[in-house]
Motif scaffolding. Structure first.
Motif: not given
Length: 137
Positions: A1-22, A129-135
């Protein structure tokens, strides 16, 4: 099953989150040095087997609230966090990270069942500093 989780924040915080995760998804192939230095500094020191056993014995004797408190206080060891992020955990695997508008990302997880333990992702979100919206299903 595929689940989408939204991550919200400022552009710098999302970049930091995404780079760390990748980068964490590349550790198996390239080694832990691909992780950003700031992230490597956030992990707790790896415990010895004896320390892990002692902690686990104490944890088992705690209430649910006490267990949650102990987990928060202990933090994440790098090896344990990478185990959960890598997909080796058997509960979920990161399939994609999709850039949304300037203030959101979508984490696409393939899951065995829902809900799954995503506390490793929540920890990274908190650190960046990102907020995750877990369904809720």
């Amino acid at each position: 099953m595929i689940v989408n989780i939204q991550a919200r924040g400022t552009s710098p915080s999302l970049t930091k989150f995404s780079e760390a995760l990748r980068s964490s998804l590349r550790v198996d192939a390239e080694g832990a040095e691909v992780l950003p230095e700031w992230l490597r500094q956030e992990f707790t020191v790896e415990s010895t087997p004896a320390e892990k056993a002692e902690w686990l014995n104490k944890w088992r004797m705690e209430s649910s609230e006490g267990q949650a408190r102990m987990e928060r206080e202990k933090g994440w060891e790098m090896s344990n966090w990478l185990y959960w992020i890598s997909g080796e955990n058997g509960f979920w695997e990161m399939k994609d990270i999709v850039q949304g508008d300037g203030e959101s990302l979508v984490l696409v997880l393939e899951v065995v069942d829902w809900p799954v333990p995503v506390s490793a992702l929540s920890w990274l979100a908190e650190k960046t500093g990102v907020v995750m919206e877990v369904p809720a299903f």
